[in-house]
Design an enzyme around this catalytic site. Sequence first.
Site, PDB file in Angstrom:
ATOM      1  N   ALA A  70      16.178  18.741 -17.276  1.00  0.00           N
ATOM      2  CA  ALA A  70      16.664  18.477 -18.633  1.00  0.00           C
ATOM      3  C   ALA A  70      15.631  17.757 -19.490  1.00  0.00           C
ATOM      4  CB  ALA A  70      17.953  17.669 -18.562  1.00  0.00           C
ATOM      5  N   ASN A 150      24.980   8.889 -20.604  1.00  0.00           N
ATOM      6  CA  ASN A 150      24.750   8.681 -19.169  1.00  0.00           C
ATOM      7  C   ASN A 150      24.870   7.230 -18.710  1.00  0.00           C
ATOM      8  OD1 ASN A 150      22.338   8.835 -20.870  1.00  0.00           O
ATOM      9  ND2 ASN A 150      21.252   8.170 -19.058  1.00  0.00           N
ATOM     10  N   GLN A 179      25.012  15.645 -18.581  1.00  0.00           N
ATOM     11  CA  GLN A 179      26.060  14.923 -17.838  1.00  0.00           C
ATOM     12  C   GLN A 179      27.434  15.556 -17.974  1.00  0.00           C
ATOM     13  OE1 GLN A 179      25.509  12.807 -15.607  1.00  0.00           O
ATOM     14  NE2 GLN A 179      23.493  11.922 -16.065  1.00  0.00           N
ATOM     15  N   SER A 197      20.512  20.359 -16.359  1.00  0.00           N
ATOM     16  CA  SER A 197      19.713  19.976 -15.197  1.00  0.00           C
ATOM     17  C   SER A 197      20.477  20.321 -13.917  1.00  0.00           C
ATOM     18  CB  SER A 197      19.462  18.467 -15.246  1.00  0.00           C
ATOM     19  OG  SER A 197      18.752  18.054 -14.112  1.00  0.00           O
ATOM     20  N   THR A 235       3.272  29.773 -13.786  1.00  0.00           N
ATOM     21  CA  THR A 235       3.878  30.655 -12.789  1.00  0.00           C
ATOM     22  C   THR A 235       5.334  30.252 -12.570  1.00  0.00           C
ATOM     23  OG1 THR A 235       1.746  30.869 -11.725  1.00  0.00           O
ATOM     24  CG2 THR A 235       3.665  31.479 -10.398  1.00  0.00           C
ATOM     25  N   CYS A 317      15.896   6.663 -15.130  1.00  0.00           N
ATOM     26  CA  CYS A 317      14.601   7.005 -15.751  1.00  0.00           C
ATOM     27  C   CYS A 317      13.948   5.783 -16.401  1.00  0.00           C
ATOM     28  CB  CYS A 317      14.778   8.098 -16.791  1.00  0.00           C
ATOM     29  SG  CYS A 317      15.292   9.652 -16.045  1.00  0.00           S
TER      30      CYS A 317
HETATM   31  N1  PMP Z   1      19.619  13.756 -20.114  1.00  0.00           N
HETATM   32  C1  PMP Z   1      20.536  12.978 -19.533  1.00  0.00           C
HETATM   33  C2  PMP Z   1      21.780  12.610 -20.298  1.00  0.00           C
HETATM   34  C3  PMP Z   1      20.339  12.514 -18.235  1.00  0.00           C
HETATM   35  O1  PMP Z   1      21.259  11.734 -17.675  1.00  0.00           O
HETATM   36  C4  PMP Z   1      19.163  12.875 -17.544  1.00  0.00           C
HETATM   37  C5  PMP Z   1      18.893  12.393 -16.133  1.00  0.00           C
HETATM   38  N2  PMP Z   1      18.891  11.011 -15.997  1.00  0.00           N
HETATM   39  C6  PMP Z   1      18.233  13.704 -18.198  1.00  0.00           C
HETATM   40  C7  PMP Z   1      18.500  14.128 -19.481  1.00  0.00           C
HETATM   41  C8  PMP Z   1      16.965  14.128 -17.508  1.00  0.00           C
HETATM   42  O2  PMP Z   1      17.223  15.099 -16.557  1.00  0.00           O
HETATM   43  P1  PMP Z   1      16.084  15.573 -15.532  1.00  0.00           P
HETATM   44  O3  PMP Z   1      16.050  14.560 -14.442  1.00  0.00           O
HETATM   45  O4  PMP Z   1      16.546  16.921 -15.075  1.00  0.00           O
HETATM   46  O5  PMP Z   1      14.804  15.675 -16.295  1.00  0.00           O
END
Ligand code: PMP
Length: 367
Positions: A70, A150, A179, A197, A235, A317
Amino acid sequence: MKVYLDAVSTTSVDPQVLETYQKLLNEYYCNSDALYDDGVAIYDMQEKARALICKMLGVRKDELIFTSGASEANSLAIKGLALKHRDKKHLITSIYEHSSVHNGFKQLEEDFGFEVTYLEPDEEGHITPEAVKNALRNDTLLVSIMQVNNEIGAVNDIEAIAKIVKKHPGTYFHCDMTQGLGKLDLDLSNIDMASFSAHKIHGLKGSGALMKKEFVQLMPIISGGQQEYSIRGGTSNSLVNIVLARTLRIALENKEKYHDYLMELHDQLHDGLKDIVKINYDKGLITLMNIDTPIPSEVLLNALNERGIMVSSKSTCGSRKNEINRTLHYMGYDEDHAIRISFDYTNTEEEIDYFIKNLKEILDQYA
Ligand code: PMP
């Protein structure tokens, strides 16, 4: 005992997904763009998977770009659109988007001269359709609002927001649906772009997609060859892309199958916590609860970790960064004492009991 209560961060791989992936890995290794039979066979399977995913999402069979997740889908949607249409300078998003959205907008603002309006959640934690309507201007190119936050689980009325943007000529609507997928109903009819994702729905990490309606023009963010309609070079990660179709099918089947069970786990968690902690937010996704305790989050996380319990205090993150937590900050919650608990159908009643019992013991020791 190990108890994983961080499903919003990631999920375990579904055994059927794993089995399919392992089988494919044993059999196929050719480049899906190679013109000999083995390459063409992989290409055909990937395109079949793309068409199946599109069908499940209710969009045309060529309206999907496979990505690494995502974050990449969000980056491609937001930066790809803005850089392709530089005549319009105004963008709208919310202040509590995931970092892959928020930092994309910051970059467009600071390095490319775009003007960004950051909408704040209301008291209920929602970005309202009215707020979006009021922020729209003649030169607004893009509105990007997430479906489910999230950190607290707030669910936005995406259909209402999408309808408002649809009525505004020349403005596109993007939604980070990471989410909500497999948990909420899907209606992409008025949405121009949506990010997904796999690893949040028991799929593989490094797998995701951007749904992009046919009329949306994007600047490639990863330059390369003809892959993914020449919008996303490199690829193809074909076997992972093929497996995404299976992942999504299982997630959509499980959405109905486990709804009542998840509601039971939710009620059990809520009943166990309501008298011992402050519940910050529990009005959105039934599988996510944000709580506040007298113990600093980091201390509590460590104490729970020692007892085999995995929860988090904020988006993973940003877990090693010392920045303000935008969601909790704008909701007026105490960032240093908040804990996020999230679960899915792989969790059990016994695990919820274990968590509540251990949390009680830690709180008693701390008092
Ligand atoms: N958007 C939201 C709302 C998420 O919770 C997350 C994952 N923490 C992401 C994007 C990023 O997803 P990915 O780990 O697949 O890059």
